[in-house]
Scaffold this motif. Structure first.
Motif, PDB file in Angstrom:
ATOM      1  N   ARG A 178       0.831  -1.162  -0.149  1.00 28.35           N
ATOM      2  CA  ARG A 178       0.091  -0.111  -0.171  1.00 28.35           C
ATOM      3  C   ARG A 178       0.921   1.121   0.142  1.00 28.35           C
ATOM      4  O   ARG A 178       0.429   2.214  -0.688  1.00 28.35           O
ATOM      5  CB  ARG A 178      -0.999   0.159   1.243  1.00 28.35           C
ATOM      6  CG  ARG A 178      -2.152  -0.032   0.974  1.00 28.35           C
ATOM      7  CD  ARG A 178      -3.088   0.019   2.248  1.00 28.35           C
ATOM      8  NE  ARG A 178      -3.737  -1.300   2.054  1.00 28.35           N
ATOM      9  CZ  ARG A 178      -3.991  -2.067   3.286  1.00 28.35           C
ATOM     10  NH1 ARG A 178      -3.633  -1.581   4.386  1.00 28.35           N
ATOM     11  NH2 ARG A 178      -4.552  -3.210   3.064  1.00 28.35           N
ATOM     12  N   ARG A 179       1.883   1.243   0.936  1.00 30.38           N
ATOM     13  CA  ARG A 179       2.886   2.372   0.879  1.00 30.38           C
ATOM     14  C   ARG A 179       3.620   2.768  -0.359  1.00 30.38           C
ATOM     15  O   ARG A 179       3.799   3.638  -1.042  1.00 30.38           O
ATOM     16  CB  ARG A 179       3.885   1.972   2.007  1.00 30.38           C
ATOM     17  CG  ARG A 179       4.443   3.441   2.357  1.00 30.38           C
ATOM     18  CD  ARG A 179       5.261   3.178   3.508  1.00 30.38           C
ATOM     19  NE  ARG A 179       4.696   2.678   4.709  1.00 30.38           N
ATOM     20  CZ  ARG A 179       5.253   1.757   5.719  1.00 30.38           C
ATOM     21  NH1 ARG A 179       6.520   1.417   5.361  1.00 30.38           N
ATOM     22  NH2 ARG A 179       4.661   1.168   6.742  1.00 30.38           N
ATOM     23  N   ALA A 180       3.838   1.412  -1.259  1.00 28.19           N
ATOM     24  CA  ALA A 180       4.482   1.615  -2.589  1.00 28.19           C
ATOM     25  C   ALA A 180       3.635   2.288  -3.702  1.00 28.19           C
ATOM     26  O   ALA A 180       3.956   3.267  -4.258  1.00 28.19           O
ATOM     27  CB  ALA A 180       4.957   0.188  -2.928  1.00 28.19           C
ATOM     28  N   LEU A 181       2.289   1.888  -3.425  1.00 27.02           N
ATOM     29  CA  LEU A 181       1.308   2.307  -4.218  1.00 27.02           C
ATOM     30  C   LEU A 181       1.236   3.736  -3.932  1.00 27.02           C
ATOM     31  O   LEU A 181       1.196   4.507  -4.894  1.00 27.02           O
ATOM     32  CB  LEU A 181      -0.151   1.634  -3.924  1.00 27.02           C
ATOM     33  CG  LEU A 181      -0.891   1.289  -5.058  1.00 27.02           C
ATOM     34  CD1 LEU A 181      -0.282  -0.086  -5.790  1.00 27.02           C
ATOM     35  CD2 LEU A 181      -2.190   0.908  -4.539  1.00 27.02           C
ATOM     36  N   VAL A 182       1.408   4.242  -2.659  1.00 21.13           N
ATOM     37  CA  VAL A 182       1.069   5.772  -2.497  1.00 21.13           C
ATOM     38  C   VAL A 182       2.125   6.472  -2.848  1.00 21.13           C
ATOM     39  O   VAL A 182       2.004   7.623  -3.546  1.00 21.13           O
ATOM     40  CB  VAL A 182       0.888   5.920  -1.100  1.00 21.13           C
ATOM     41  CG1 VAL A 182       0.810   7.417  -0.586  1.00 21.13           C
ATOM     42  CG2 VAL A 182      -0.471   5.359  -0.257  1.00 21.13           C
ATOM     43  N   ASP A 183       3.404   5.732  -2.731  1.00 22.40           N
ATOM     44  CA  ASP A 183       4.855   6.488  -3.139  1.00 22.40           C
ATOM     45  C   ASP A 183       4.665   6.751  -4.680  1.00 22.40           C
ATOM     46  O   ASP A 183       5.128   7.797  -5.268  1.00 22.40           O
ATOM     47  CB  ASP A 183       5.892   5.747  -2.591  1.00 22.40           C
ATOM     48  CG  ASP A 183       6.038   5.922  -1.221  1.00 22.40           C
ATOM     49  OD1 ASP A 183       5.550   6.570  -0.682  1.00 22.40           O
ATOM     50  OD2 ASP A 183       6.613   5.158  -0.586  1.00 22.40           O
ATOM     51  N   ASN A 184       4.247   5.830  -5.332  1.00 19.54           N
ATOM     52  CA  ASN A 184       4.350   5.766  -6.869  1.00 19.54           C
ATOM     53  C   ASN A 184       3.300   6.610  -7.190  1.00 19.54           C
ATOM     54  O   ASN A 184       3.517   7.433  -8.516  1.00 19.54           O
ATOM     55  CB  ASN A 184       3.842   4.366  -7.469  1.00 19.54           C
ATOM     56  CG  ASN A 184       5.000   3.677  -7.362  1.00 19.54           C
ATOM     57  OD1 ASN A 184       6.175   3.915  -6.927  1.00 19.54           O
ATOM     58  ND2 ASN A 184       4.748   2.129  -7.365  1.00 19.54           N
TER      59      ASN A 184
END
Lengths: 228, 243
Positions: free
Chosen positions: B236-242
């Motif tokens: 989820r964090r990776a998704l937000v960062d992208n």
């Protein structure tokens, strides 16, 4: 050693400037104890019999009241951080804070205990044992309390957490503290008071020594975690 | 120690868990059914306690587990503090509610047995009191673990508390020997062999094994779900960062 004494004198100075803290603990102790005769009725024999339990339970609660402030003020104004960064050993710093805490709460409670014993009509032969038991037991309360106080630094609802952590660990002190005074009150001859209460006093001493060993180690470990 | 370090890797642990879990679950079901059958049908009623002796087959294993789980938490906490194994933290976190459950079960079944036998739901005897303290220690451990914004800090603080609270476990074990109590002394784990009759010992041991396996199953499931949750958080964090 010098750092140890410095911390003790600093904490003593701070609490002597704000005398209300010391007075509050003792006042709470006496006030809650005087509630029991109202709740249970003024029957002298009954009060004399339950006096040791009342004294210890209310002393426990008064110590509990002061625990949250033991490290919190230093944590909030940053002096705890300085302490962790300094070269002085953190274990002896914890011990110094505990000593100052005992001098400002345990010792006044010990001095006030005979007053409550008097109000509760307790057998005067047991007064000596009451003092000895308080002298052996209240340092353990400060030591064990320091563990909980350091562990809850920075926690949400830290003040509510401390009783939950500390009261289970206080129970052995309570049991043997009350047991020593009960044994003294049940001894038939005046000379045998000390001999009768000896086993319980030894247990109180053992609890004190064990907590003297564990509290600085656990407290220092918790302080390091809190500062990471 | 090397085996220990090998399975400290979360991915390897997940793989192992997935292969082991069905087998352990099956064994748990079999031993629990066998133990319950033996406890209810093949074991005799006690000549003094009558049928209520059968409460023992739940009560005693639950009390064993209450102490065993706490010891495991203390051991996991030591590993977590010394080697900083993330899995040790997870194991301690996952164990605490299970252990509290076992402790509550031991206290509740003890009360149910105590009412007809002793005439009271509760007596303030050394064994009962020390187990009650253990229950409070479990509650304190769980509360402290969840009291911080930073989960890492909560884990560490709870680990220190678990190690300090471990003092209570030997006190529980020996309370019936040290103090003259109402609670009966040990009759299975004794230096000179069990003093309990084999017709009652066997169902008890089978139930003990079943409880231990049950703990293992629930522990594995809980650790697994924690690991999956951590993975989800990462994605989820990776998704937000992208974005």
């Amino acid at each position: 050693m010098k750092a140890f004494l410095n911390i003790v004198t600093r904490d003593l100075h701070l609490s002597l400037r704000q005398r209300s803290d010391i007075i509050m603990a003792v006042l709470f102790f006496i006030l809650t104890a005087t509630l029991f005769p109202f709740g249970l009725g003024p029957e002298p024999n009954l009060l004399a019999r339950i006096a040791p339990g009342i004294i210890w339970v209310t002393a426990l609660l008064s110590v509990l009241l002061s625990l949250e402030r033991l490290f919190l003020a230093d944590y909030e104004d940053g002096s705890l951080e300085q302490l962790v960064l300094s070269r002085a050993s953190l274990e002896s710093a914890v011990l110094a804070k505990v000593l100052a805490h005992w001098l400002t709460t345990g010792l006044p409670l010990m001095a006030a205990a005979p007053l409550i014993a008097l109000l509760f009509n307790m057998d005067s032969d047991a007064f000596l044992i009451l003092i000895i038991a308080m002298a052996l037991g209240t340092p353990s309360l400060s030591l064990i309390g320091a563990i909980a106080a350091t562990l809850t630094l920075g926690a949400r609802r830290g003040g509510v957490l401390i009783p939950l952590l500390v009261l289970p660990l206080y129970i052995p002190t309570l049991i043997f503290g009350v047991g020593a005074i009960d044994a003294a009150m049940n001894s038939l001859e005046a000379g045998a008071v000390l001999a009768n209460a000896k086993p319980q006093l030894f247990f109180l001493g053992a609890i004190f020594l064990v907590s003297l060993l564990i509290a600085p180690l656990a407290g220092a470990a918790a302080l390091r975690q809190a500062m990471e | 120690m090397s085996v220990f370090h090998r399975f400290a890797n979360p991915n390897r642990f997940l793989k192992l868990t997935n292969t082991v879990l069905p087998w352990v679950s099956g064994l748990t079901a079999i031993s629990l059914l066998a133990g319950l059958y033996m406890a209810f049908f093949t074991s005799p009623a006690d000549y003094q306690q009558g049928e209520s002796v059968r409460i023992m087959y739940v009560h005693v294993p639950a009390a064993w587990m209450a102490m065993f789980v706490y010891s495991s938490i203390a051991f996991a906490s030591i590993c977590a503090l010394i080697w900083r194994h993330p899995l040790a933290d997870l194991a301690a976190k996952a164990s605490a509610p299970i252990g509290a459950g076992f402790t509550f079960l031991a206290l509740a079944t003890g009360a149910l047995w105590g009412k007809p036998m002793w005439g009271a739901w509760w007596v303030w005897d050394a064994r009962l009191t020390s187990v009650l303290i253990l229950f409070f220690l479990y509650l304190g451990h769980m509360a402290l673990m969840n009291a911080f914004e930073d989960q890492e800090r909560g884990n560490r603080a709870a680990a220190v508390l678990a190690i300090v609270g471990f003092i209570n476990v030997p006190i529980i074990k020996f309370s019936v020997d040290w103090w003259n109590t109402l609670h009966q002394p040990a009759s299975v784990m004794r230096m000179d062999g069990p003093s309990i009759d084999p017709s009652m010992l066997w169902p008890l041991l089978v139930m003990g094994v079943a409880f231990k396996l049950f703990y293992l199953v629930v522990l594995l499931i809980r650790i697994k779900s924690e690991l999956i949750e951590a993975k989800l958080r990462k994605y989820r964090r990776a998704l937000v960062d992208n974005a």
